[in-house]
Design a protein around this motif. Structure first.
Motif, mmCIF file in Angstrom:
data_model
loop_
_atom_site.group_PDB
_atom_site.id
_atom_site.type_symbol
_atom_site.label_atom_id
_atom_site.label_comp_id
_atom_site.label_asym_id
_atom_site.label_seq_id
_atom_site.Cartn_x
_atom_site.Cartn_y
_atom_site.Cartn_z
ATOM 1 N N THR A 13 -12.794 21.016 42.094
ATOM 2 C CA THR A 13 -11.602 21.164 41.274
ATOM 3 C C THR A 13 -11.064 19.770 41.000
ATOM 4 O O THR A 13 -10.821 18.996 41.925
ATOM 5 N N VAL A 14 -10.912 19.457 39.732
ATOM 6 C CA VAL A 14 -10.447 18.138 39.329
ATOM 7 C C VAL A 14 -9.211 18.299 38.454
ATOM 8 O O VAL A 14 -9.183 19.151 37.558
ATOM 9 N N ARG A 15 -8.200 17.495 38.732
ATOM 10 C CA ARG A 15 -7.016 17.469 37.874
ATOM 11 C C ARG A 15 -6.992 16.117 37.173
ATOM 12 O O ARG A 15 -7.005 15.081 37.823
ATOM 13 N N LEU A 16 -7.003 16.140 35.865
ATOM 14 C CA LEU A 16 -7.016 14.915 35.079
ATOM 15 C C LEU A 16 -5.656 14.687 34.447
ATOM 16 O O LEU A 16 -4.972 15.628 34.074
ATOM 17 N N GLY A 17 -5.291 13.429 34.349
ATOM 18 C CA GLY A 17 -4.054 13.070 33.670
ATOM 19 C C GLY A 17 -4.344 11.970 32.663
ATOM 20 O O GLY A 17 -5.205 11.122 32.883
ATOM 21 N N LEU A 18 -3.633 11.993 31.578
ATOM 22 C CA LEU A 18 -3.812 10.990 30.538
ATOM 23 C C LEU A 18 -2.641 10.031 30.585
ATOM 24 O O LEU A 18 -1.483 10.443 30.558
ATOM 25 N N ARG A 19 -2.940 8.748 30.691
ATOM 26 C CA ARG A 19 -1.901 7.719 30.683
ATOM 27 C C ARG A 19 -1.960 7.023 29.332
ATOM 28 O O ARG A 19 -2.810 6.168 29.117
ATOM 29 N N ARG A 20 -1.098 7.420 28.438
ATOM 30 C CA ARG A 20 -1.094 6.872 27.087
ATOM 31 C C ARG A 20 -0.742 5.389 27.103
ATOM 32 O O ARG A 20 0.038 4.937 27.914
ATOM 33 N N GLY A 21 -1.394 4.664 26.193
ATOM 34 C CA GLY A 21 -1.101 3.251 26.057
ATOM 35 C C GLY A 21 -1.788 2.363 27.076
ATOM 36 O O GLY A 21 -1.498 1.178 27.176
ATOM 37 N N ARG A 22 -2.688 2.912 27.848
ATOM 38 C CA ARG A 22 -3.391 2.123 28.861
ATOM 39 C C ARG A 22 -4.889 2.253 28.623
ATOM 40 O O ARG A 22 -5.407 3.344 28.455
ATOM 41 N N THR A 23 -5.579 1.125 28.610
ATOM 42 C CA THR A 23 -7.016 1.109 28.451
ATOM 43 C C THR A 23 -7.642 0.739 29.782
ATOM 44 O O THR A 23 -7.258 -0.257 30.389
ATOM 45 N N LEU A 24 -8.582 1.535 30.254
ATOM 46 C CA LEU A 24 -9.259 1.274 31.520
ATOM 47 C C LEU A 24 -10.668 0.783 31.250
ATOM 48 O O LEU A 24 -11.398 1.388 30.478
ATOM 49 N N ALA A 25 -11.046 -0.288 31.922
ATOM 50 C CA ALA A 25 -12.408 -0.792 31.801
ATOM 51 C C ALA A 25 -13.369 0.033 32.654
ATOM 52 O O ALA A 25 -14.539 0.191 32.322
ATOM 53 N N MET A 26 -12.876 0.545 33.780
ATOM 54 C CA MET A 26 -13.681 1.323 34.730
ATOM 55 C C MET A 26 -12.834 2.510 35.205
ATOM 56 O O MET A 26 -11.615 2.478 35.113
ATOM 57 N N PRO A 27 -13.456 3.539 35.765
ATOM 58 C CA PRO A 27 -12.688 4.688 36.253
ATOM 59 C C PRO A 27 -11.703 4.314 37.368
ATOM 60 O O PRO A 27 -11.964 3.434 38.183
ATOM 61 N N GLU A 28 -10.554 5.005 37.367
ATOM 62 C CA GLU A 28 -9.553 4.881 38.416
ATOM 63 C C GLU A 28 -9.177 6.284 38.856
ATOM 64 O O GLU A 28 -9.262 7.228 38.083
#
Length: 113
Positions: A13-28
């Motif tokens: 079970t995975v809960r994902l959230g979107l952080r608008r305005g942020r670019t990620l180079a690698m998974p966090e």
């Protein structure tokens, strides 16, 4: 270690959230609490993936420094000092040759309110 893996059926079970305005180079990600005082609030994890182990560690640390700046308002020097004292680097995988993955874990218990 021996080049063999163990695979099994399972459910995640995975809960994902979107952080608008942020670019990620690698998974966090965030980890759940662990039964030890330091890790009782879980950890914030940044990852690095690269052909060389030290390069992967640098990517993970850069992500952590960015997180500390954005989430807690720390300047680069303060974030670097905190990371040097409190961030745990872990080799996450070495089997995806020629790439390595390193994770930088920051115990969230440091920021208990």
């Amino acid at each position: 270690v021996s080049g063999t893996g163990i695979e099994t059926d399972g459910e995640v079970t995975v809960r994902l959230g979107l952080r608008r305005g942020r670019t990620l180079a690698m998974p966090e990600l965030r980890t759940p609490p662990e039964p030890t005082p330091l890790w009782s609030a879980g950890a914030y994890v940044t990852t690095g993936h690269a052909p060389e182990l030290l390069e992967a560690a640098r990517h993970a640390l850069r992500g952590m420094l960015a997180h500390l700046g954005e989430e807690y308002g720390l300047g680069f020097t303060d974030a670097y000092i905190l990371a040097s004292a409190c961030v745990d680097l872990r080799v996450s995988q070495i089997v995806d040759a020629p790439h390595y993955t390193v994770s930088a874990l920051l115990p969230q218990g440091l920021f208990a309110r």
